[in-house]
Design an enzyme around this catalytic site. Structure first.
Site, PDB file in Angstrom:
ATOM      1  N   CYS A  94     -49.741  15.076  17.090  1.00  0.00           N
ATOM      2  CA  CYS A  94     -49.198  16.523  16.834  1.00  0.00           C
ATOM      3  C   CYS A  94     -48.152  17.109  17.683  1.00  0.00           C
ATOM      4  CB  CYS A  94     -50.442  17.191  16.818  1.00  0.00           C
ATOM      5  SG  CYS A  94     -50.644  19.197  16.311  1.00  0.00           S
ATOM      6  N   HIS A 177     -54.336  14.848  13.196  1.00  0.00           N
ATOM      7  CA  HIS A 177     -55.666  14.630  13.626  1.00  0.00           C
ATOM      8  C   HIS A 177     -56.134  13.076  12.671  1.00  0.00           C
ATOM      9  CE1 HIS A 177     -54.208  17.231  17.001  1.00  0.00           C
ATOM     10  NE2 HIS A 177     -53.473  18.079  15.784  1.00  0.00           N
ATOM     11  N   GLU A 179     -57.906  11.281  14.912  1.00  0.00           N
ATOM     12  CA  GLU A 179     -59.161  11.305  15.984  1.00  0.00           C
ATOM     13  C   GLU A 179     -60.561  12.001  15.578  1.00  0.00           C
ATOM     14  OE1 GLU A 179     -56.636  14.501  17.851  1.00  0.00           O
ATOM     15  OE2 GLU A 179     -56.265  13.314  16.050  1.00  0.00           O
TER      16      GLU A 179
END
Length: 238
Positions: A94, A177, A179
Site C-alpha cells: 500500500c 493487502h 496480509e
C-alpha cells in the site's frame, strides 16, 4: 536463512498505529526472525543495512508527498534507495509500495477512484512473480503510481492499473493487502469508518467484514509465496 527483518510501520496519527502486519507475523515467527521495527510515530531511527536480510514497508494514510508534515518520509525514501542499491529483498504494501515506487523514480498521484474492499486483481503476463489469473484481494487506497522505470508490471484491477510490480529479482510492491486477517479488517473499520462512503469501488462495512473465510486463507498463502519468492527460502513454483 532469514534472521534479521526491518519492518517499517507508518502511523495513522501521531500516537496511533492499528493496522498491524496480519499474516506476515506468522511467516516471521515460523522462521524465528529477529525483527527490528522502525515506528516513525516513536522514532525516526532506521537500522543499519548491514544488519538486514529483508525490508518490509507497511501502509499508512499519508501521501508520499507529505514530507513537510512527516519529514521522516525523506529519510525513509533515502533508506529505500540505499537498500535497493545494496540488493536487499524488499516488500512494499500500500503506502509502502508507493514509497518504494517513488524511491525508484515513479510518479505518485491520486487514483481516479478510491478502492476499499474486496475486489479482483488480474495477472499481467510477465517474466517475474506469477499471480493467479484472477484473485479477490483486499484493498484500502486512494493513490496510485506509474510503473517505476525498469520494473515489471505484475497485476491490475478494474479501478487501478498499477496493482503490483517487481523490480529485479527480489523487490515487489503491492498496492493491496494480502496480509489481511479478520482482526486487521476489524481494526481498520473501527478506526477508518468515515472513509466508507457510497461509491463504485468502496464496499459497505458488512461486505468488507463478512468476506468468506476461505478468501483470507487464499490471500495469506499468496503473501507467504511472495515472501518466499523475494527471499528465495524455498524453490518457487508458479
Amino acid at each position: 536463512m532469514i534472521s534479521r527483518v526491518a519492518l517499517h510501520e507508518c502511523p495513522h496519527t501521531a500516537t496511533c498505529f492499528f493496522e498491524g502486519i496480519g499474516s506476515i507475523d506468522k511467516w516471521l515467527n515460523q522462521r524465528n526472525a529477529n525483527v527490528s521495527y522502525s515506528r516513525f510515530y516513536e522514532s525516526n531511527d532506521l537500522p543499519a543495512l548491514s544488519e538486514i536480510d529483508i525490508v518490509i514497508i507497511m501502509g499508512g494514510p499519508m501521501s508520499v508527498h507529505d514530507e513537510s508534515e512527516f519529514p521522516w518520509l525523506v529519510e525513509e525514501k533515502r533508506f529505500l534507495r540505499e537498500a535497493i542499491s545494496a540488493g536487499i529483498p524488499i516488500l512494499g504494501i500500500c503506502l509502502g509500495a508507493q514509497l518504494l515506487a517513488s524511491a525508484l523514480g515513479a510518479k505518485i498521484y491520486k487514483n481516479s477512484q478510491k478502492e476499499i474492499g474486496w475486489f479482483d486483481i488480474t495477472k499481467v503476463p510477465n517474466p517475474g512473480f506469477q499471480f493467479p489469473d484472477t484473485i479477490k484481494v483486499f484493498h484500502w487506497h486512494g493513490e496510485t503510481f506509474t510503473l517505476p522505470p525498469g520494473a515489471v508490471h505484475l497485476a491490475r484491477s478494474a479501478a487501478c492499473e498499477q496493482q503490483a510490480f517487481q523490480y529485479g529479482e527480489n523487490i515487489i510492491g503491492l498496492q493491496f493487502h494480502l496480509e489481511t486477517t479478520q482482526e486487521t479488517i476489524n481494526s481498520l473499520i473501527k478506526n477508518c469508518n468515515d472513509e466508507l462512503i457510497s461509491d463504485i469501488y468502496i464496499q459497505p462495512e458488512t461486505s468488507i467484514k463478512y468476506e468468506k473465510i476461505e478468501n483470507f486463507g487464499k490471500i495469506n498463502n499468496l503473501m507467504s509465496l511472495i515472501l518466499n519468492y523475494i527471499t528465495k527460502i524455498n524453490s518457487y513454483k508458479s
